[in-house]
Structure formats: C-alpha cells, structure tokens
Design a protein around this motif. Structure first.
Motif, short mmCIF file in Angstrom:
data_model
loop_
_atom_site.label_atom_id
_atom_site.label_comp_id
_atom_site.label_asym_id
_atom_site.label_seq_id
_atom_site.Cartn_x
_atom_site.Cartn_y
_atom_site.Cartn_z
N LYS A 46 -9.16 -10.13 10.60
CA LYS A 46 -10.47 -10.62 10.16
C LYS A 46 -11.12 -9.61 9.21
CE LYS A 46 -11.43 -13.32 14.36
NZ LYS A 46 -12.39 -13.54 15.47
N ILE A 47 -11.83 -10.15 8.22
CA ILE A 47 -12.66 -9.33 7.33
C ILE A 47 -14.09 -9.82 7.51
CG2 ILE A 47 -13.18 -8.76 4.93
CD1 ILE A 47 -10.21 -9.07 4.31
N ASP A 48 -14.98 -8.89 7.83
CA ASP A 48 -16.37 -9.26 8.13
C ASP A 48 -16.43 -10.36 9.20
OD1 ASP A 48 -17.31 -7.42 6.25
OD2 ASP A 48 -17.18 -8.89 4.62
N ASP A 49 -15.55 -10.21 10.20
CA ASP A 49 -15.50 -11.11 11.36
C ASP A 49 -15.04 -12.53 11.03
OD1 ASP A 49 -15.67 -10.75 14.09
OD2 ASP A 49 -17.56 -11.86 14.23
N VAL A 50 -14.44 -12.70 9.85
CA VAL A 50 -13.92 -14.02 9.45
C VAL A 50 -12.41 -13.90 9.23
CG1 VAL A 50 -14.00 -15.86 7.73
CG2 VAL A 50 -16.10 -14.64 8.35
N PHE A 52 -8.80 -14.45 7.81
CA PHE A 52 -8.39 -14.74 6.44
C PHE A 52 -6.99 -15.34 6.41
CE2 PHE A 52 -7.52 -10.28 7.41
CZ PHE A 52 -6.18 -10.14 7.07
N GLU A 53 -6.71 -16.08 5.34
CA GLU A 53 -5.44 -16.79 5.21
C GLU A 53 -4.26 -15.83 5.20
OE1 GLU A 53 -3.25 -19.93 2.15
OE2 GLU A 53 -5.35 -19.37 1.83
N GLY A 54 -3.24 -16.16 5.98
CA GLY A 54 -2.04 -15.33 6.04
C GLY A 54 -2.19 -14.12 6.94
N GLY A 55 -3.31 -14.02 7.62
CA GLY A 55 -3.57 -12.83 8.43
C GLY A 55 -3.34 -13.02 9.91
N SER A 56 -2.64 -14.09 10.31
CA SER A 56 -2.41 -14.29 11.74
C SER A 56 -1.03 -14.88 12.00
CB SER A 56 -3.48 -15.23 12.32
OG SER A 56 -3.42 -16.49 11.71
N THR A 95 -3.50 -1.29 -4.19
CA THR A 95 -2.39 -1.90 -4.94
C THR A 95 -1.76 -3.06 -4.16
OG1 THR A 95 -0.90 -0.25 -3.97
CG2 THR A 95 -1.81 0.23 -6.15
N TYR A 96 -2.41 -3.52 -3.10
CA TYR A 96 -1.85 -4.59 -2.26
C TYR A 96 -1.57 -5.84 -3.09
CZ TYR A 96 -1.04 -7.20 2.06
OH TYR A 96 -0.47 -7.93 3.07
N HIS A 97 -0.45 -6.51 -2.80
CA HIS A 97 -0.01 -7.64 -3.64
C HIS A 97 -0.97 -8.83 -3.63
CE1 HIS A 97 1.33 -9.97 -0.11
NE2 HIS A 97 1.71 -8.80 0.36
N ALA A 98 -1.74 -8.99 -2.55
CA ALA A 98 -2.73 -10.08 -2.51
C ALA A 98 -4.07 -9.53 -3.00
CB ALA A 98 -2.86 -10.63 -1.10
N ASP A 99 -4.47 -9.94 -4.20
CA ASP A 99 -5.67 -9.38 -4.84
C ASP A 99 -6.92 -9.51 -3.98
OD1 ASP A 99 -4.16 -8.70 -7.01
OD2 ASP A 99 -4.69 -10.47 -8.19
N HIS A 100 -7.05 -10.63 -3.25
CA HIS A 100 -8.27 -10.85 -2.47
C HIS A 100 -8.37 -9.92 -1.25
CE1 HIS A 100 -5.30 -13.26 -0.36
NE2 HIS A 100 -6.12 -13.40 0.66
N LEU A 101 -7.27 -9.21 -0.94
CA LEU A 101 -7.28 -8.26 0.19
C LEU A 101 -7.25 -6.80 -0.27
CD1 LEU A 101 -4.75 -10.05 2.59
CD2 LEU A 101 -7.24 -10.12 2.71
N ALA A 102 -6.85 -6.57 -1.50
CA ALA A 102 -6.69 -5.21 -2.01
C ALA A 102 -7.97 -4.39 -1.83
CB ALA A 102 -6.27 -5.25 -3.47
#
Length: 199
Positions: A46-50, A52-56, A95-102
């Motif tokens: 979770k990011i900010d308690d939400v 995220f896609e691909g994170g579980s 440098t993480y491959h998923a820009d929305h998580l970098a």
C-alpha cells in the motif's frame, strides 16, 4: 590458430553438476528465513494506505537473494518464521521499472507461510532417471552429456576461430579506402571529393 573445444569427462561432470544446481528440491525448515531460502508468502503493498496494482499476491514463492523483490522488501522478510505476519516499510528505487512507483514509499503486509531450504541431488542413478536418461552408470551419463553439448562447443570454437582470423586481418592488412566511400559514409556522397574533382 584454429580453436578446438573438446569436452572431456571433467568438463562434462561440471556441466552435469550445474544442471543439478538449477533443479533444487525445496524442503521445509523450522528456522527463520535467510538469504538463499525459498519463502511462501502472501503480501499486500500500500502507498498512503491504498493498495496499488501489482502489489499483492497469495502463496507467492520467492527465493531470497535472487532479486525478484526490491532489497528493502527482501531484507524485511529475512528473519521471519512460518506463521508470522509483519508490516515492512520500503522505498522503491528511483530507477524502478514502474514509473508510478519509482521513488515512492510503501508498506507491505507480509504473511509468511513456509520457509524452505534447497537440497541438491547427487550425480547418481536417481538423477540420471529424473533427467530422462537411460544411463545406469556415471560414465554412460557423462557420455550422453558430451553428445548433447559437444555440437554447441564446436560452434563456439568455430566462432572463436572466425574472430581470431578477423582480428589478425585487421591488425596486419593495410587497405586504402577510396575517398568517395569515405564521403558517402560521412553523408557527403552528394559532393565530389577533392581527389576526384582534381581528375
């Protein structure tokens, strides 16, 4: 000089041992997870308690130290035992491959179901059978390894010979290149070279 790669018995045995290392059997252990162990986990990131896609995932099999997970997450799992649940704080690399998580901070809730340790087969009749061989002796098995791998080794030797020949030619042969060819390569093929205009 022509390169020759002839796979002797010792080399064939090394190739067979490498194949064994790539096919471990994973046995459950009671110890805490450490690098090199396989763990079976459920996780929710979770990011900010939400979430995220691909994170579980559930019952994910991960070998610690192979780099499948980011370092912060693997470090958080190390030391856990089967049955434990834990929140692990991580920071994704910039440098993480998923820009929305970098570069983002996240929290992963981890439930660890099992810790396993690799056990490797021995180079014996059981392994011969498991690998699909009909060999009954080590010598016969290594002969099979040689007949399977020798063509690839011969190709490698051929490529090496070709490269040596090319390098030798480049080092010892001086070849004058026509100015027109140089001009063409430099994008000036629409203009006459100085040597040609003087003719």
């Amino acid at each position: 000089k022509k390169a020759v790669i002839d796979l002797d018995e010792k080399t064939c045995e090394q190739l067979a041992e490498e194949a064994i290392k790539q096919s471990p059997e994973w046995k459950s252990i009671k110890q805490a997870a450490s690098k090199g162990n396989q763990v079976i986990i459920d996780y929710i990131g979770k990011i900010d308690d939400v979430a995220f896609e691909g994170g579980s995932a559930e019952k994910a099999e991960v070998v610690l130290g192979e780099g499948r997970f980011i370092t912060d997450l693997e470090d958080g799992i190390i030391g856990m035992k089967a049955g434990q649940t834990k929140d692990v704080k991580v920071t994704f690399p910039t440098t993480y491959h998923a820009d929305h998580l970098a570069g983002k901070e996240a929290v992963f809730n981890i439930t660890l179901h099992d810790v396993k340790q690799a056990e490797y087969a021995k180079l014996n009749a059981d392994w011969f059978k498991k690998s699909g061989s009909k060999a009954t002796t080590k010598k016969a098995f290594l002969e099979e390894v040689k007949s399977e791998k020798q063509p690839m080794a011969t190709q490698t030797a051929s490529r090496l010979t070709h490269k040596r020949l090319s390098d030798a030619l480049i080092a010892h042969v001086d070849c004058l290149v026509p100015q027109s060819l140089v001009a063409a390569e430099l994008g000036g093929n629409d203009k006459e070279s100085p040597s040609e205009s003087a003719k």
